[in-house]
Write a protein that holds these residues in place. Structure first.
Motif, short mmCIF file in Angstrom:
data_model
loop_
_atom_site.label_atom_id
_atom_site.label_comp_id
_atom_site.label_asym_id
_atom_site.label_seq_id
_atom_site.Cartn_x
_atom_site.Cartn_y
_atom_site.Cartn_z
N HIS A 111 79.36 -46.89 -114.42
CA HIS A 111 80.65 -46.45 -113.74
C HIS A 111 80.37 -45.10 -113.11
O HIS A 111 81.09 -44.99 -111.96
CB HIS A 111 81.52 -46.08 -115.20
CG HIS A 111 81.86 -47.52 -115.80
ND1 HIS A 111 82.30 -47.43 -117.20
CD2 HIS A 111 81.77 -48.72 -115.42
CE1 HIS A 111 82.71 -48.78 -117.48
NE2 HIS A 111 82.18 -49.34 -116.53
N THR A 157 88.94 -46.00 -108.29
CA THR A 157 87.97 -46.08 -108.68
C THR A 157 87.32 -45.50 -110.15
O THR A 157 88.33 -44.89 -110.61
CB THR A 157 86.50 -45.89 -107.77
OG1 THR A 157 85.26 -46.45 -108.16
CG2 THR A 157 86.48 -44.36 -107.65
N HIS A 158 86.14 -45.31 -110.50
CA HIS A 158 85.71 -44.87 -111.84
C HIS A 158 85.81 -43.29 -111.76
O HIS A 158 85.65 -42.58 -110.79
CB HIS A 158 84.53 -45.34 -112.34
CG HIS A 158 84.42 -46.86 -112.50
ND1 HIS A 158 84.61 -47.40 -113.75
CD2 HIS A 158 84.17 -47.95 -111.52
CE1 HIS A 158 84.60 -48.82 -113.60
NE2 HIS A 158 84.55 -48.99 -112.27
N ALA A 159 85.89 -42.70 -112.97
CA ALA A 159 85.65 -41.23 -113.07
C ALA A 159 84.21 -40.74 -112.75
O ALA A 159 83.38 -41.58 -112.76
CB ALA A 159 86.08 -40.98 -114.59
N GLU A 160 84.16 -39.58 -112.57
CA GLU A 160 82.83 -38.99 -112.16
C GLU A 160 81.88 -39.11 -113.10
O GLU A 160 80.68 -39.21 -112.92
CB GLU A 160 83.23 -37.62 -111.67
CG GLU A 160 81.77 -36.79 -111.01
CD GLU A 160 81.91 -35.49 -111.04
OE1 GLU A 160 81.12 -34.94 -110.05
OE2 GLU A 160 83.32 -34.98 -110.87
N ALA A 182 90.37 -41.44 -109.52
CA ALA A 182 89.81 -42.09 -110.57
C ALA A 182 90.69 -42.51 -111.58
O ALA A 182 91.66 -42.12 -112.16
CB ALA A 182 88.92 -40.96 -111.30
N HIS A 233 81.42 -44.25 -109.04
CA HIS A 233 82.22 -43.08 -108.40
C HIS A 233 81.42 -42.66 -107.31
O HIS A 233 81.95 -42.23 -106.09
CB HIS A 233 82.27 -42.14 -109.46
CG HIS A 233 83.22 -40.96 -109.20
ND1 HIS A 233 84.57 -40.86 -108.98
CD2 HIS A 233 82.78 -39.84 -108.54
CE1 HIS A 233 85.09 -39.81 -108.91
NE2 HIS A 233 83.97 -38.85 -108.34
N GLU A 234 80.12 -42.22 -107.52
CA GLU A 234 79.30 -41.55 -106.23
C GLU A 234 79.00 -42.45 -105.11
O GLU A 234 79.20 -42.14 -104.20
CB GLU A 234 78.00 -41.28 -106.97
CG GLU A 234 76.95 -40.55 -106.15
CD GLU A 234 75.43 -40.57 -106.28
OE1 GLU A 234 74.57 -40.06 -105.67
OE2 GLU A 234 75.47 -40.55 -107.86
N VAL A 253 90.84 -36.89 -106.57
CA VAL A 253 89.63 -36.12 -106.28
C VAL A 253 89.94 -35.03 -105.44
O VAL A 253 89.71 -33.88 -105.47
CB VAL A 253 88.58 -37.08 -105.80
CG1 VAL A 253 87.46 -36.44 -105.36
CG2 VAL A 253 88.32 -37.97 -106.95
#
Length: 247
Positions: free
Chosen positions: A131, A120-123, A165, A135-136, A238
């Motif tokens: 995006h 998935t996307h970066a934090e 990510a 992530h969250e 992560v």
């Protein structure tokens, strides 16, 4: 908690905020996993109909539904090209909201699919908060899916799926520090074909992500990959990995 997997081997779930994100950022990984025999499912939260379809909105006849239809067709064609299944949640973009229905739907799919790896996307992404929210949402849904006491007792709790990510468009601004390079040289033609599926709405990004794959390939070789590696994708894990040796 043991790593999560299907009974018949590893599987991958990709959670994409918008219709094309999974193609640009993880298309090579998806194709590589599919060719290796791992089932890959893309959970596409929105079509990117409002914020990531500017080229389509130039048509005087464009409507929200017509843009959604085009983006859905592009995305489905790209997923098929890469060898993945795809599900659309139509949650609405710009802004994406973490509604109860969206969270419950993702949790149900994580329990059903039991992925070994979640992409998935970066934090962080100050340019696109959809995006960052995705992530969250993924971390929250992973946590909920691991709970033994959910009302749905027909699916087992999710195990310790690794979350990785994929690379944001402007990594320096997002605090993205890759700690995994994946060689996508054997599947680069499939990624190219998938990127071309997105040409109507976001064709301007094709050259950028082609060049990025080359640069990451150079970095992969610099970090120990064989010199035959020409293209790579970058990821940031992560959670820690576990092993019985240091090598």
């Amino acid at each position: 908690m043991v790593p999560s997997s299907r009974d018949d081997g590893p599987s991958v779930v990709v959670v994409s905020a918008h219709a094309a994100d999974f193609v640009w950022r993880a298309g090579g990984a998806i194709a590589r996993c599919a060719e290796d025999g791992a089932p890959v499912t893309v959970l596409c939260l929105t079509y990117g109909e409002r914020g990531e379809s500017a080229a389509l909105w130039r048509s005087p006849d464009a409507t929200l539904e017509s843009v959604k239809t085009i983006r859905a067709e592009e995305s489905a064609a790209a997923a098929q090209t890469l060898g993945a299944d795809i599900m659309f949640f139509d949650a609405g973009d710009y802004p994406l909201r973490a509604t109860d229905d969206l969270v419950d739907g993702i949790v149900a799919q994580l329990r059903r699919l039991q992925p070994t790896v979640l992409l998935t996307h970066a934090e962080r992404d100050p340019y696109n908060l959809d995006h960052a929210l995705t992530h969250e949402i993924v971390l929250r849904c992973r946590m909920i899916a691991q709970a033994a006491g959910l009302p749905d007792r027909n699916t087992p709790p999710l195990g310790a799926s690794q979350v990785m990510a994929f690379e944001p468009h402007q990594p320096e601004q997002c605090g993205f520090v890759p700690n995994r390079f994946l060689d996508i040289s054997p599947v680069i033609e499939r990624k190219r074909a998938a990127m071309k599926c997105m040409d109507a709405a976001q064709g301007h990004l094709i050259d950028y992500y082609e060049d990025l794959a080359v640069r990451r390939g150079v970095q992969a070789v610099r970090n120990g990959a064989p010199r035959t590696v020409t293209h790579a994708e970058a990821f940031q894990m992560v959670f820690p990995t576990v092993g019985s040796t240091l090598w």
